[in-house]
Write an enzyme that holds these catalytic residues in place. Structure first.
Site, PDB file in Angstrom:
ATOM      1  N   VAL A  19      14.566  15.263  73.716  1.00 51.96           N
ATOM      2  CA  VAL A  19      15.107  14.245  73.933  1.00 51.96           C
ATOM      3  C   VAL A  19      15.589  14.190  75.480  1.00 51.96           C
ATOM      4  O   VAL A  19      16.032  15.198  75.986  1.00 51.96           O
ATOM      5  CB  VAL A  19      16.590  13.923  73.225  1.00 51.96           C
ATOM      6  CG1 VAL A  19      17.531  12.700  73.716  1.00 51.96           C
ATOM      7  CG2 VAL A  19      16.258  13.582  71.786  1.00 51.96           C
ATOM      8  N   GLU A  76      25.000  42.385  63.470  1.00 51.07           N
ATOM      9  CA  GLU A  76      24.241  42.274  62.368  1.00 51.07           C
ATOM     10  C   GLU A  76      22.806  42.845  63.215  1.00 51.07           C
ATOM     11  O   GLU A  76      21.946  43.566  62.376  1.00 51.07           O
ATOM     12  CB  GLU A  76      23.721  40.681  62.055  1.00 51.07           C
ATOM     13  CG  GLU A  76      24.937  40.303  60.953  1.00 51.07           C
ATOM     14  CD  GLU A  76      24.945  38.837  60.609  1.00 51.07           C
ATOM     15  OE1 GLU A  76      25.492  38.410  59.725  1.00 51.07           O
ATOM     16  OE2 GLU A  76      24.257  38.050  61.574  1.00 51.07           O
ATOM     17  N   GLN A  91      29.211  25.616  58.771  1.00 51.63           N
ATOM     18  CA  GLN A  91      29.905  24.653  58.157  1.00 51.63           C
ATOM     19  C   GLN A  91      30.746  23.669  59.062  1.00 51.63           C
ATOM     20  O   GLN A  91      30.912  22.406  58.581  1.00 51.63           O
ATOM     21  CB  GLN A  91      31.148  25.336  57.439  1.00 51.63           C
ATOM     22  CG  GLN A  91      30.780  26.116  55.929  1.00 51.63           C
ATOM     23  CD  GLN A  91      30.282  24.987  55.003  1.00 51.63           C
ATOM     24  OE1 GLN A  91      30.753  23.710  55.033  1.00 51.63           O
ATOM     25  NE2 GLN A  91      29.304  25.234  54.480  1.00 51.63           N
TER      26      GLN A  91
END
Length: 448
Positions: free
Chosen positions: A87, A182, A332
């Protein structure tokens, strides 16, 4: 339903920008609306499950398991169309979105616009660091880092001096948020378990993994207790955690950081990765310039409480692009925001009252530290260790798109966590060097 004098009513046109959590879940939330026509425009052809990118980089999962084809996911949604392209322009007055692919321009008209373009890596004004310390925001990033990580052990095996071997076996992760923790934990496990017996001249267990962060704590958003638990577990694994360390220079053979006393330290390391900071999509700047909306320091748009763009109730902005009520940049927020926007669209079409405010329901935060060890914050509850790891396992399986991907992911986790193997150890020179080659071509083109 939109009507035109003298013609049959046409579907309400919704254009969605981005195929991440916000874009995909917003599109799917409109699947039952026969009076809605959805056009999803994205720069990549897949939906990326970004929280598991570090497992692609460390050889646990394949990119296909965490990045299914967007077209395949939406194949049965008859009111949805997918357009591949970057875009380049949003015209709020004309209500159009312009995208480009290989020089071909496509203009998509909309009645409602959902902008879910996400965020990229922020190098805090030092974009030159990216050449030597890739971020962790795309499949390309993960594959490049996989090549660098596994390639470092190969370079160490061929080293003719102890200094060269030590430099090759030093891995520096910048940023002690969930991604950095992580990554550091998985590199330590890779060296200490998976590759332990694979080499003859070097001892992979002697790899030096360093985790740096300018803040004073690890996982600061998780609180002192869980952050402390993660730090202790990392230390037990041999990860060298250094907080209060601000990176000031990165080059091909290492980096330099400054501590809180102003002292500078040089780390010799071939493999560096950047997991500190995010910058919202530059499309936010376009929206701000045309609407008068404010941007925060990370380029996020200050939206209305109902996630609409100030002065433009037909434009919704969700996910990592919004600045509202200090909402975190997590999946979320994007998922719930996109579903909220879709609900607003359906209420408007049905002439029902719309909600004045988006309310985020925090479902908690999780991060793995090592196999069988994680931290989780859910409401007022705090978990660490094996219980948190089981919660992490279940939640991530639920949100992986597609039954096939869930099964193969579970099998690969079993191989890696119960055994020592890693199914995705293939790494090529092209993966490592393609980004630099493309950048050189772009620089030459710009110079010409």
């Amino acid at each position: 339903m939109t009507t035109t004098p003298g013609r049959h009513p046409r579907p309400h046109r919704v254009v969605v920008i981005g195929s991440g959590f916000g874009g995909l879940f917003g599109t799917r939330a409109l699947k039952r609306r026969g009076d809605v026509e959805v056009t999803l425009v994205a720069r990549t052809a897949q939906h990326l499950f970004q929280p598991l990118l570090y497992q692609v980089a460390t050889g646990i999962l394949s990119e296909g398991e965490i990045a299914p084809s967007t077209r395949e996911v939406l194949a049965r949604q008859k009111n949805a169309r997918v357009i591949l392209g970057e875009v380049t322009d949003i015209d709020l007055a004309a209500r159009t979105v312009t995208s480009e692919l290989l020089g071909q321009r496509t203009i998509s008209e909309y009645d409602t616009l959902l902008v879910a373009a996400g965020a990229g890596q922020s190098f805090f004004g030092h974009d030159e660091f990216a050449e030597f310390a890739p971020g962790m925001k795309s499949v390309d990033d993960a594959l490049e880092l996989r090549g660098r990580i596994f390639g470092a052990f190969e370079v160490a095996e061929l080293a003719t001096t102890e200094e060269d071997a030590r430099r090759a076996l030093t891995f520096v992760v910048v940023g002690a948020g969930p991604t950095g923790v992580e990554m550091a934990g998985q590199i330590a496990e890779l060296a200490g378990r998976t590759l332990k017996h694979d080499f003859r001249r070097i001892d992979p267990t002697q790899a030096h993994v360093v985790l740096l962060d300018a803040a004073d704590t690890v996982l600061p958003t998780f609180g002192e207790r869980l952050g402390g638990a993660a730090r202790r577990r990392l230390s037990e694994m041999g990860v060298d955690v250094r907080t209060g360390a601000m990176v000031t220079e990165v080059d091909e053979t290492g980096l330099t950081y400054r501590d809180q006393q102003g002292h500078e330290t040089r780390l010799e390391a071939l493999t560096k990765m950047w997991a500190a900071g995010v910058q919202a999509s530059p499309l936010g700047q376009q929206l701000a310039e045309q609407s008068g909306a404010e941007l925060d320091r990370a380029g996020r748009v200050r939206v209305n409480p109902d996630l609409t763009l100030p002065g433009h109730p037909e434009v919704f902005v969700v996910g990592d692009m919004i600045s509202l009520d200090d909402l975190p940049g997590v999946a979320q927020v994007a998922i719930q925001g996109a579903r909220f926007a879709a609900k607003q669209v359906t209420h408007r079409l049905d002439d029902k009252p719309t909600d004045e405010r988006f309310t985020y329901r925090d479902k908690g935060s999780m991060a793995t530290v090592s196999r069988f060890s994680a931290v989780a914050s859910i409401g007022g509850l705090r978990f660490s260790g094996f219980v948190a790891w089981l919660l992490w396992l279940g939640v991530h399986l639920v949100y992986i798109i597609g039954f096939k991907n869930r099964i193969t992911t579970l099998l690969h986790w079993a191989v890696s966590f119960l055994g020592r193997g890693r199914a995705e150890r293939v790494a090529t020179q092209q993966q490592v060097f393609a980004r630099r080659a493309i950048q050189r071509v772009e620089d030459l083109s710009d110079a010409g």
